[in-house]
Design an enzyme around this catalytic site. Sequence first.
Site, PDB file in Angstrom:
ATOM      1  N   LYS A 178       0.532 -11.893   1.677  1.00  0.00           N
ATOM      2  CA  LYS A 178       0.564 -10.656   2.550  1.00  0.00           C
ATOM      3  C   LYS A 178       0.005  -9.600   1.714  1.00  0.00           C
ATOM      4  O   LYS A 178       0.671  -9.131   0.697  1.00  0.00           O
ATOM      5  CB  LYS A 178       2.045  -9.986   2.862  1.00  0.00           C
ATOM      6  CG  LYS A 178       1.910  -8.934   3.858  1.00  0.00           C
ATOM      7  CD  LYS A 178       3.248  -7.929   3.573  1.00  0.00           C
ATOM      8  CE  LYS A 178       2.828  -6.733   2.569  1.00  0.00           C
ATOM      9  NZ  LYS A 178       1.766  -5.733   2.958  1.00  0.00           N
ATOM     10  N   GLU A 253       6.095  -7.943 -10.780  1.00  0.00           N
ATOM     11  CA  GLU A 253       5.214  -6.980 -11.857  1.00  0.00           C
ATOM     12  C   GLU A 253       5.275  -5.813 -11.108  1.00  0.00           C
ATOM     13  O   GLU A 253       4.493  -5.420 -10.134  1.00  0.00           O
ATOM     14  CB  GLU A 253       3.741  -7.788 -11.919  1.00  0.00           C
ATOM     15  CG  GLU A 253       2.975  -7.249 -13.200  1.00  0.00           C
ATOM     16  CD  GLU A 253       2.324  -6.086 -12.877  1.00  0.00           C
ATOM     17  OE1 GLU A 253       2.870  -4.914 -12.760  1.00  0.00           O
ATOM     18  OE2 GLU A 253       0.911  -6.153 -13.044  1.00  0.00           O
ATOM     19  N   CYS A 292      -2.032  -0.500 -12.811  1.00  0.00           N
ATOM     20  CA  CYS A 292      -0.748  -0.561 -13.637  1.00  0.00           C
ATOM     21  C   CYS A 292      -0.755  -0.485 -15.106  1.00  0.00           C
ATOM     22  O   CYS A 292       0.308   0.009 -15.629  1.00  0.00           O
ATOM     23  CB  CYS A 292      -0.178  -1.870 -13.014  1.00  0.00           C
ATOM     24  SG  CYS A 292      -1.007  -3.227 -13.607  1.00  0.00           S
ATOM     25  N   GLU A 389       5.249   6.827 -13.112  1.00  0.00           N
ATOM     26  CA  GLU A 389       4.068   6.409 -12.875  1.00  0.00           C
ATOM     27  C   GLU A 389       3.276   7.360 -11.729  1.00  0.00           C
ATOM     28  O   GLU A 389       3.848   7.301 -10.666  1.00  0.00           O
ATOM     29  CB  GLU A 389       4.047   4.804 -12.396  1.00  0.00           C
ATOM     30  CG  GLU A 389       2.889   4.156 -12.543  1.00  0.00           C
ATOM     31  CD  GLU A 389       3.093   2.626 -12.127  1.00  0.00           C
ATOM     32  OE1 GLU A 389       2.344   1.951 -12.739  1.00  0.00           O
ATOM     33  OE2 GLU A 389       3.925   2.235 -11.493  1.00  0.00           O
TER      34      GLU A 389
END
Length: 495
Positions: A178, A253, A292, A389
Amino acid sequence: MSAAQQTIHVGGEWRSALSGATREIIDPVDTSVFAVVSEGGVADTDDAVAAARAAFDDGTWPRTPVAERAALLRRVAALLERDRERIAGLESQDAGKTLEEGRTDVDCVRDAFVYFADLVMNESGGRVVDAGSDEIHSVVVHEPVGVCALITPWNYPLLQASWKIAPALAAGNTFVIKPSEITPLTTVALMELLMEAGLPPGAANLVTGPGDTVGARLAEHPDVDLVSFTGGLVSGTKVAHAAADTVKKVALELGGKNPNVVFADACATEEGFDTAVDQALNAAFIHSGQVCSAGSRLIVEESLRERFVAELARRAEKIRLGRGTDKGVECGPLVSAQQLARTEDFVASALQEGAVLRAGGQRPDGPGYFYRPTVLDRCNRRMRVVREEVFGPVLTVETFRTEDEAVALANDTEYGLAGGVWTADAGRARRVAGRMRHGTVWINDFHPYLPQAEWGGFGKSGTGRELGPTGLAEYRESKHIYQNLAPRPVRWFAG
Protein backbone atom coordinates in the site's frame (compact mmCIF):
# COMPACT_ATOMS: atom_id res chain seq x y z
CA MET A 1 -6.85 15.81 -16.21
CA SER A 2 -6.46 12.21 -17.37
CA ALA A 3 -9.10 9.50 -17.04
CA ALA A 4 -9.05 7.37 -13.91
CA GLN A 5 -6.25 4.82 -13.95
CA GLN A 6 -6.78 1.28 -12.70
CA THR A 7 -4.17 1.14 -9.94
CA ILE A 8 -5.29 -1.85 -7.88
CA HIS A 9 -3.43 -5.02 -8.78
CA VAL A 10 -4.82 -8.32 -7.45
CA GLY A 11 -3.82 -11.80 -8.56
CA GLY A 12 -2.05 -10.57 -11.67
CA GLU A 13 -4.84 -8.29 -12.91
CA TRP A 14 -5.27 -4.52 -12.87
CA ARG A 15 -8.67 -3.26 -11.77
CA SER A 16 -10.61 -0.35 -10.34
CA ALA A 17 -11.77 -0.14 -6.73
CA LEU A 18 -14.78 -2.36 -6.02
CA SER A 19 -16.61 0.73 -4.77
CA GLY A 20 -15.73 2.69 -7.91
CA ALA A 21 -14.05 5.36 -5.77
CA THR A 22 -11.17 7.40 -7.16
CA ARG A 23 -8.65 9.92 -5.87
CA GLU A 24 -7.10 12.93 -7.59
CA ILE A 25 -3.31 13.19 -7.49
CA ILE A 26 -2.16 16.77 -7.09
CA ASP A 27 0.93 18.30 -8.67
CA PRO A 28 2.49 20.16 -5.69
CA VAL A 29 4.17 22.68 -7.99
CA ASP A 30 0.94 24.30 -9.20
CA THR A 31 -1.79 22.36 -7.30
CA SER A 32 -3.30 21.05 -10.53
CA VAL A 33 -4.72 17.53 -10.85
CA PHE A 34 -2.44 15.49 -13.08
CA ALA A 35 -3.70 11.94 -12.43
CA VAL A 36 -6.71 10.09 -11.05
CA VAL A 37 -6.23 6.70 -9.40
CA SER A 38 -8.41 4.01 -7.89
CA GLU A 39 -9.28 4.49 -4.22
CA GLY A 40 -9.33 1.03 -2.68
CA GLY A 41 -10.99 0.02 0.55
CA VAL A 42 -11.33 -2.91 2.93
CA ALA A 43 -12.93 -5.22 0.35
CA ASP A 44 -10.12 -4.59 -2.15
CA THR A 45 -7.58 -5.23 0.60
CA ASP A 46 -9.18 -8.52 1.55
CA ASP A 47 -9.09 -9.62 -2.09
CA ALA A 48 -5.42 -8.70 -2.36
CA VAL A 49 -4.51 -10.57 0.83
CA ALA A 50 -6.46 -13.62 -0.37
CA ALA A 51 -4.52 -13.57 -3.66
CA ALA A 52 -1.20 -13.27 -1.82
CA ARG A 53 -2.21 -16.06 0.58
CA ALA A 54 -3.14 -18.41 -2.25
CA ALA A 55 0.08 -17.58 -4.12
CA PHE A 56 2.13 -18.35 -1.04
CA ASP A 57 0.31 -21.50 0.09
CA ASP A 58 -0.29 -23.06 -3.31
CA GLY A 59 1.67 -21.02 -5.87
CA THR A 60 5.10 -21.37 -7.36
CA TRP A 61 7.05 -18.36 -6.05
CA PRO A 62 7.94 -19.63 -2.54
CA ARG A 63 9.15 -22.87 -4.11
CA THR A 64 11.05 -21.19 -6.95
CA PRO A 65 14.79 -21.98 -6.78
CA VAL A 66 16.95 -19.22 -5.35
CA ALA A 67 18.81 -18.76 -8.64
CA GLU A 68 15.54 -18.08 -10.47
CA ARG A 69 14.36 -15.63 -7.82
CA ALA A 70 17.68 -13.78 -8.04
CA ALA A 71 17.47 -13.72 -11.84
CA LEU A 72 14.04 -12.08 -11.66
CA LEU A 73 15.33 -9.39 -9.31
CA ARG A 74 18.13 -8.67 -11.78
CA ARG A 75 15.60 -8.42 -14.63
CA VAL A 76 13.71 -5.81 -12.59
CA ALA A 77 16.97 -3.91 -12.10
CA ALA A 78 17.57 -3.94 -15.85
CA LEU A 79 14.06 -2.67 -16.54
CA LEU A 80 14.58 0.16 -14.07
CA GLU A 81 17.74 1.10 -15.95
CA ARG A 82 15.79 1.04 -19.22
CA ASP A 83 12.96 3.22 -17.86
CA ARG A 84 15.14 5.48 -15.68
CA GLU A 85 14.13 8.80 -17.22
CA ARG A 86 10.41 8.03 -17.36
CA ILE A 87 10.20 6.85 -13.76
CA ALA A 88 12.47 9.63 -12.45
CA GLY A 89 10.21 12.20 -14.12
CA LEU A 90 7.13 10.59 -12.61
CA GLU A 91 8.71 10.58 -9.15
CA SER A 92 9.65 14.23 -9.58
CA GLN A 93 6.13 15.30 -10.47
CA ASP A 94 4.39 13.06 -7.96
CA ALA A 95 6.56 13.90 -4.92
CA GLY A 96 7.76 17.38 -5.95
CA LYS A 97 11.47 16.58 -5.86
CA THR A 98 14.04 17.59 -8.44
CA LEU A 99 14.60 15.42 -11.49
CA GLU A 100 18.15 14.70 -10.38
CA GLU A 101 16.84 13.44 -7.04
CA GLY A 102 14.37 11.27 -8.94
CA ARG A 103 17.17 9.82 -11.05
CA THR A 104 19.20 9.11 -7.93
CA ASP A 105 16.20 7.32 -6.42
CA VAL A 106 15.81 5.09 -9.48
CA ASP A 107 19.51 4.23 -9.36
CA CYS A 108 19.27 3.36 -5.67
CA VAL A 109 16.21 1.19 -6.30
CA ARG A 110 18.11 -0.66 -9.02
CA ASP A 111 21.03 -1.18 -6.63
CA ALA A 112 18.72 -2.60 -3.95
CA PHE A 113 17.34 -5.23 -6.33
CA VAL A 114 20.84 -6.20 -7.44
CA TYR A 115 22.11 -6.34 -3.85
CA PHE A 116 19.42 -8.70 -2.61
CA ALA A 117 19.80 -10.87 -5.70
CA ASP A 118 23.52 -11.20 -4.95
CA LEU A 119 22.91 -11.74 -1.24
CA VAL A 120 20.62 -14.74 -1.63
CA MET A 121 22.83 -16.26 -4.31
CA ASN A 122 25.90 -16.15 -2.06
CA GLU A 123 24.28 -17.82 0.94
CA SER A 124 24.92 -21.38 2.07
CA GLY A 125 22.13 -23.92 2.37
CA GLY A 126 21.86 -23.58 6.14
CA ARG A 127 23.88 -23.34 9.33
CA VAL A 128 25.07 -26.68 10.65
CA VAL A 129 24.83 -26.95 14.43
CA ASP A 130 27.22 -29.26 16.24
CA ALA A 131 25.06 -31.48 18.45
CA GLY A 132 28.05 -33.26 19.97
CA SER A 133 27.36 -36.59 18.29
CA ASP A 134 27.99 -38.17 14.89
CA GLU A 135 24.54 -39.71 15.17
CA ILE A 136 22.81 -36.32 15.04
CA HIS A 137 22.49 -34.06 12.02
CA SER A 138 21.34 -30.59 13.08
CA VAL A 139 20.88 -27.59 10.81
CA VAL A 140 19.19 -24.18 10.99
CA VAL A 141 17.51 -23.13 7.75
CA HIS A 142 15.64 -19.99 6.74
CA GLU A 143 12.20 -19.96 5.17
CA PRO A 144 9.97 -17.12 3.95
CA VAL A 145 7.63 -15.58 6.51
CA GLY A 146 4.59 -15.82 4.23
CA VAL A 147 2.26 -13.00 3.23
CA CYS A 148 3.83 -9.57 3.82
CA ALA A 149 1.96 -6.28 4.11
CA LEU A 150 4.20 -3.42 2.93
CA ILE A 151 3.10 0.13 3.80
CA THR A 152 5.23 2.95 2.40
CA PRO A 153 5.44 6.75 2.89
CA TRP A 154 4.90 9.68 0.55
CA ASN A 155 8.38 11.22 0.62
CA TYR A 156 10.38 8.41 -1.04
CA PRO A 157 7.64 6.22 -2.50
CA LEU A 158 9.77 4.31 -5.01
CA LEU A 159 12.84 3.91 -2.82
CA GLN A 160 10.93 2.76 0.24
CA ALA A 161 8.92 0.30 -1.86
CA SER A 162 12.13 -1.28 -3.14
CA TRP A 163 13.64 -1.62 0.34
CA LYS A 164 10.68 -3.85 1.20
CA ILE A 165 9.82 -5.55 -2.09
CA ALA A 166 13.34 -6.67 -3.02
CA PRO A 167 14.11 -8.58 0.21
CA ALA A 168 10.54 -9.88 0.48
CA LEU A 169 10.75 -11.45 -2.98
CA ALA A 170 14.35 -12.59 -2.54
CA ALA A 171 13.27 -14.55 0.53
CA GLY A 172 10.36 -16.16 -1.34
CA ASN A 173 7.45 -14.27 0.16
CA THR A 174 4.31 -12.91 -1.45
CA PHE A 175 3.07 -9.44 -0.61
CA VAL A 176 0.45 -6.71 -0.70
CA ILE A 177 1.83 -3.18 -0.92
CA LYS A 178 0.00 0.00 0.00
CA PRO A 179 1.78 3.16 -1.15
CA SER A 180 0.89 6.55 0.25
CA GLU A 181 -2.37 7.79 -1.21
CA ILE A 182 -0.58 11.09 -1.97
CA THR A 183 2.25 9.66 -4.09
CA PRO A 184 1.28 6.23 -5.49
CA LEU A 185 2.33 6.52 -9.12
CA THR A 186 5.90 5.19 -9.11
CA THR A 187 4.83 2.19 -7.03
CA VAL A 188 2.27 1.45 -9.75
CA ALA A 189 5.08 1.75 -12.31
CA LEU A 190 7.29 -0.62 -10.30
CA MET A 191 4.48 -3.16 -10.12
CA GLU A 192 4.24 -3.04 -13.91
CA LEU A 193 7.96 -3.84 -14.14
CA LEU A 194 7.59 -6.78 -11.73
CA MET A 195 4.94 -8.24 -14.00
CA GLU A 196 7.04 -7.61 -17.10
CA ALA A 197 9.96 -9.37 -15.42
CA GLY A 198 7.84 -12.50 -15.04
CA LEU A 199 6.72 -12.55 -11.41
CA PRO A 200 3.90 -15.12 -11.04
CA PRO A 201 0.34 -13.77 -10.60
CA GLY A 202 -0.57 -13.21 -6.96
CA ALA A 203 2.99 -12.98 -5.70
CA ALA A 204 2.78 -9.18 -5.83
CA ASN A 205 -0.42 -7.24 -5.14
CA LEU A 206 -1.09 -3.52 -4.86
CA VAL A 207 -3.94 -1.58 -3.26
CA THR A 208 -3.99 2.20 -3.59
CA GLY A 209 -6.03 3.86 -0.87
CA PRO A 210 -5.90 5.63 2.51
CA GLY A 211 -4.09 4.42 5.58
CA ASP A 212 -7.08 4.44 7.89
CA THR A 213 -8.84 1.83 5.76
CA VAL A 214 -6.37 -0.08 3.57
CA GLY A 215 -3.38 0.27 5.89
CA ALA A 216 -5.38 -0.53 9.01
CA ARG A 217 -6.91 -3.62 7.44
CA LEU A 218 -3.51 -4.90 6.32
CA ALA A 219 -2.10 -4.46 9.82
CA GLU A 220 -4.91 -6.37 11.52
CA HIS A 221 -5.57 -9.01 8.85
CA PRO A 222 -5.25 -12.56 10.21
CA ASP A 223 -3.85 -13.89 6.93
CA VAL A 224 -0.95 -11.42 6.91
CA ASP A 225 2.21 -12.85 8.52
CA LEU A 226 4.35 -9.70 8.57
CA VAL A 227 3.72 -5.97 8.32
CA SER A 228 6.52 -3.59 7.40
CA PHE A 229 5.63 0.08 7.83
CA THR A 230 7.57 3.25 7.10
CA GLY A 231 6.00 6.54 8.15
CA GLY A 232 5.21 8.76 11.10
CA LEU A 233 5.30 7.84 14.78
CA VAL A 234 1.56 8.22 15.37
CA SER A 235 0.62 6.01 12.42
CA GLY A 236 3.34 3.52 13.28
CA THR A 237 2.06 2.99 16.81
CA LYS A 238 -1.42 2.40 15.38
CA VAL A 239 0.00 -0.26 13.07
CA ALA A 240 1.76 -1.95 15.98
CA HIS A 241 -1.45 -2.00 18.05
CA ALA A 242 -3.49 -3.34 15.14
CA ALA A 243 -0.95 -6.09 14.46
CA ALA A 244 -0.69 -7.18 18.10
CA ASP A 245 -3.86 -9.28 18.24
CA THR A 246 -2.59 -11.62 15.51
CA VAL A 247 0.99 -11.65 16.86
CA LYS A 248 2.45 -11.12 13.40
CA LYS A 249 5.97 -9.92 12.78
CA VAL A 250 6.22 -6.12 12.72
CA ALA A 251 8.97 -3.86 11.37
CA LEU A 252 8.63 -0.09 11.85
CA GLU A 253 10.71 2.79 10.51
CA LEU A 254 9.26 5.89 12.12
CA GLY A 255 11.53 8.80 11.28
CA GLY A 256 13.92 10.87 13.31
CA LYS A 257 15.03 14.23 14.65
CA ASN A 258 18.58 14.03 13.45
CA PRO A 259 21.58 15.97 14.83
CA ASN A 260 24.40 17.30 12.70
CA VAL A 261 27.25 18.12 15.09
CA VAL A 262 29.96 20.49 13.83
CA PHE A 263 33.17 21.00 15.82
CA ALA A 264 35.20 24.12 15.16
CA ASP A 265 38.28 22.13 14.11
CA ALA A 266 36.36 20.83 11.09
CA CYS A 267 36.33 24.41 9.79
CA ALA A 268 39.93 25.37 10.52
CA THR A 269 40.60 25.74 6.78
CA GLU A 270 38.51 27.53 4.19
CA GLU A 271 37.96 24.26 2.38
CA GLY A 272 36.80 22.58 5.57
CA PHE A 273 34.46 25.46 6.37
CA ASP A 274 32.98 25.50 2.88
CA THR A 275 32.43 21.73 2.94
CA ALA A 276 30.77 21.71 6.35
CA VAL A 277 28.40 24.54 5.40
CA ASP A 278 27.60 22.93 2.07
CA GLN A 279 26.85 19.59 3.74
CA ALA A 280 24.71 21.26 6.41
CA LEU A 281 22.56 22.68 3.61
CA ASN A 282 22.33 19.25 1.98
CA ALA A 283 21.51 17.60 5.29
CA ALA A 284 18.60 19.92 5.98
CA PHE A 285 17.15 20.93 2.63
CA ILE A 286 17.38 17.99 0.19
CA HIS A 287 13.80 17.24 -0.95
CA SER A 288 12.68 20.31 1.01
CA GLY A 289 13.60 18.60 4.26
CA GLN A 290 11.03 15.86 3.69
CA VAL A 291 13.51 13.13 4.59
CA CYS A 292 13.33 10.88 7.64
CA SER A 293 17.09 11.25 8.11
CA ALA A 294 17.25 15.01 7.43
CA GLY A 295 19.91 16.77 9.48
CA SER A 296 17.40 19.29 10.76
CA ARG A 297 19.24 19.95 14.04
CA LEU A 298 22.51 21.78 13.52
CA ILE A 299 24.56 21.54 16.73
CA VAL A 300 27.58 23.77 16.23
CA GLU A 301 30.47 24.66 18.54
CA GLU A 302 29.81 28.04 20.16
CA SER A 303 33.04 29.66 18.93
CA LEU A 304 32.07 28.88 15.33
CA ARG A 305 28.37 29.69 15.54
CA GLU A 306 28.15 33.24 14.26
CA ARG A 307 30.38 32.77 11.22
CA PHE A 308 28.89 29.40 10.35
CA VAL A 309 25.24 30.40 10.69
CA ALA A 310 25.74 33.66 8.79
CA GLU A 311 27.17 31.81 5.80
CA LEU A 312 24.57 29.07 6.07
CA ALA A 313 21.77 31.63 6.02
CA ARG A 314 23.31 33.51 3.09
CA ARG A 315 23.43 30.36 0.99
CA ALA A 316 19.97 29.21 2.09
CA GLU A 317 18.47 32.47 0.81
CA LYS A 318 19.96 31.76 -2.62
CA ILE A 319 18.46 28.27 -3.04
CA ARG A 320 16.40 28.23 -6.24
CA LEU A 321 12.88 26.87 -5.89
CA GLY A 322 10.69 25.60 -8.71
CA ARG A 323 9.51 22.63 -10.69
CA GLY A 324 12.00 19.83 -10.32
CA THR A 325 12.31 19.21 -14.05
CA ASP A 326 13.21 22.84 -14.82
CA LYS A 327 16.84 23.73 -15.42
CA GLY A 328 18.62 25.30 -12.45
CA VAL A 329 16.01 24.38 -9.85
CA GLU A 330 17.60 23.13 -6.63
CA CYS A 331 14.59 22.49 -4.41
CA GLY A 332 10.96 21.64 -5.07
CA PRO A 333 7.76 22.23 -3.11
CA LEU A 334 6.35 20.46 -0.11
CA VAL A 335 4.16 17.53 -1.03
CA SER A 336 0.78 18.88 0.06
CA ALA A 337 -1.16 21.79 1.51
CA GLN A 338 -1.24 19.94 4.81
CA GLN A 339 2.54 19.66 4.92
CA LEU A 340 2.92 23.33 4.05
CA ALA A 341 0.56 24.38 6.83
CA ARG A 342 2.39 22.11 9.28
CA THR A 343 5.73 23.72 8.39
CA GLU A 344 4.32 27.23 8.81
CA ASP A 345 2.93 26.28 12.20
CA PHE A 346 6.28 24.97 13.41
CA VAL A 347 8.12 28.12 12.34
CA ALA A 348 5.52 30.36 13.98
CA SER A 349 5.77 28.44 17.24
CA ALA A 350 9.59 28.60 17.15
CA LEU A 351 9.58 32.38 16.73
CA GLN A 352 7.07 32.72 19.53
CA GLU A 353 9.33 30.64 21.78
CA GLY A 354 12.33 32.86 21.11
CA ALA A 355 14.10 31.48 18.02
CA VAL A 356 15.79 34.03 15.74
CA LEU A 357 14.93 33.87 12.04
CA ARG A 358 18.11 34.02 9.93
CA ALA A 359 16.74 32.89 6.55
CA GLY A 360 13.45 31.96 4.91
CA GLY A 361 10.41 31.69 7.13
CA GLN A 362 7.82 32.36 4.45
CA ARG A 363 6.10 31.16 1.30
CA PRO A 364 7.40 32.66 -1.94
CA ASP A 365 4.99 34.43 -4.25
CA GLY A 366 3.11 32.27 -6.73
CA PRO A 367 1.23 28.96 -6.78
CA GLY A 368 2.20 25.64 -5.28
CA TYR A 369 3.19 24.31 -1.88
CA PHE A 370 6.56 26.05 -1.72
CA TYR A 371 8.27 27.25 1.45
CA ARG A 372 11.59 29.04 1.63
CA PRO A 373 14.48 27.09 3.21
CA THR A 374 14.48 28.36 6.78
CA VAL A 375 17.27 28.77 9.34
CA LEU A 376 16.25 29.31 12.97
CA ASP A 377 19.06 30.43 15.28
CA ARG A 378 19.22 30.55 19.10
CA CYS A 379 17.17 27.38 19.52
CA ASN A 380 17.05 25.09 22.53
CA ARG A 381 15.67 21.69 23.46
CA ARG A 382 12.56 23.12 25.10
CA MET A 383 11.28 24.32 21.73
CA ARG A 384 8.72 22.22 19.90
CA VAL A 385 10.55 22.75 16.58
CA VAL A 386 13.65 21.11 18.08
CA ARG A 387 11.82 18.18 19.66
CA GLU A 388 9.36 17.18 16.94
CA GLU A 389 9.83 16.07 13.34
CA VAL A 390 8.86 18.94 11.01
CA PHE A 391 9.34 17.21 7.65
CA GLY A 392 9.87 20.55 5.97
CA PRO A 393 12.80 22.84 5.00
CA VAL A 394 13.50 24.04 8.55
CA LEU A 395 16.94 23.95 10.19
CA THR A 396 17.37 24.73 13.89
CA VAL A 397 20.68 25.85 15.42
CA GLU A 398 21.90 24.86 18.89
CA THR A 399 25.40 25.35 20.32
CA PHE A 400 27.81 23.53 22.60
CA ARG A 401 31.17 24.20 24.26
CA THR A 402 32.49 20.74 25.16
CA GLU A 403 32.51 17.30 23.56
CA ASP A 404 30.35 15.89 26.35
CA GLU A 405 27.81 18.66 25.83
CA ALA A 406 27.73 17.97 22.08
CA VAL A 407 27.01 14.28 22.64
CA ALA A 408 24.36 15.05 25.25
CA LEU A 409 22.56 17.37 22.84
CA ALA A 410 22.82 14.90 19.97
CA ASN A 411 21.25 12.17 22.10
CA ASP A 412 18.61 14.40 23.69
CA THR A 413 15.80 13.14 21.48
CA GLU A 414 13.19 10.40 21.70
CA TYR A 415 14.25 9.35 18.21
CA GLY A 416 17.51 7.78 17.12
CA LEU A 417 17.60 7.29 13.37
CA ALA A 418 20.70 9.08 12.10
CA GLY A 419 23.24 11.77 12.86
CA GLY A 420 26.47 13.33 11.70
CA VAL A 421 29.67 14.58 13.30
CA TRP A 422 32.17 16.94 11.69
CA THR A 423 35.70 17.11 13.09
CA ALA A 424 39.31 17.00 11.92
CA ASP A 425 40.25 14.96 15.02
CA ALA A 426 40.07 11.25 14.16
CA GLY A 427 39.98 10.19 17.79
CA ARG A 428 37.16 12.58 18.59
CA ALA A 429 35.24 11.40 15.52
CA ARG A 430 35.35 7.79 16.71
CA ARG A 431 34.47 8.71 20.30
CA VAL A 432 31.49 10.84 19.39
CA ALA A 433 30.20 8.40 16.76
CA GLY A 434 30.47 5.59 19.29
CA ARG A 435 28.49 7.51 21.91
CA MET A 436 25.72 8.73 19.61
CA ARG A 437 22.54 6.64 20.04
CA HIS A 438 21.51 6.60 16.41
CA GLY A 439 21.20 3.78 13.87
CA THR A 440 23.44 5.49 11.31
CA VAL A 441 26.23 7.94 12.13
CA TRP A 442 28.13 9.76 9.41
CA ILE A 443 31.58 11.19 10.04
CA ASN A 444 32.40 14.22 7.86
CA ASP A 445 29.45 13.45 5.59
CA PHE A 446 25.66 13.34 5.67
CA HIS A 447 22.95 11.28 3.94
CA PRO A 448 24.70 8.51 1.97
CA TYR A 449 23.57 4.95 2.59
CA LEU A 450 24.66 1.58 1.26
CA PRO A 451 22.29 -1.30 0.45
CA GLN A 452 24.82 -3.60 2.16
CA ALA A 453 24.48 -1.74 5.48
CA GLU A 454 21.46 -1.96 7.77
CA TRP A 455 19.15 1.03 8.06
CA GLY A 456 16.94 1.76 11.06
CA GLY A 457 16.97 3.52 14.37
CA PHE A 458 16.98 3.48 18.15
CA GLY A 459 14.16 4.58 20.43
CA LYS A 460 11.01 5.85 18.75
CA SER A 461 12.65 5.69 15.33
CA GLY A 462 11.27 2.17 15.16
CA THR A 463 11.97 -1.53 15.37
CA GLY A 464 13.84 -3.83 13.02
CA ARG A 465 16.14 -2.94 10.17
CA GLU A 466 15.97 -2.55 6.41
CA LEU A 467 18.80 -3.29 3.96
CA GLY A 468 21.86 -5.40 4.67
CA PRO A 469 21.69 -9.05 5.76
CA THR A 470 19.38 -8.11 8.63
CA GLY A 471 17.00 -6.50 6.15
CA LEU A 472 16.68 -9.88 4.43
CA ALA A 473 16.33 -11.69 7.75
CA GLU A 474 13.25 -9.57 8.59
CA TYR A 475 11.41 -11.45 5.84
CA ARG A 476 12.39 -14.92 7.03
CA GLU A 477 11.65 -17.41 9.77
CA SER A 478 14.43 -19.57 11.20
CA LYS A 479 13.77 -23.30 11.46
CA HIS A 480 15.90 -25.81 13.34
CA ILE A 481 15.86 -29.29 11.77
CA TYR A 482 17.24 -31.94 14.12
CA GLN A 483 17.71 -35.42 12.66
CA ASN A 484 18.57 -38.47 14.72
CA LEU A 485 20.50 -40.79 12.42
CA ALA A 486 20.42 -43.74 14.83
CA PRO A 487 17.11 -43.67 16.72
CA ARG A 488 16.68 -46.05 19.66
CA PRO A 489 14.37 -46.31 22.68
CA VAL A 490 14.94 -43.73 25.39
CA ARG A 491 13.37 -45.85 28.19
CA TRP A 492 12.35 -42.76 30.11
CA PHE A 493 9.13 -44.55 31.04
CA ALA A 494 9.67 -48.09 32.26
CA GLY A 495 6.33 -49.65 31.23
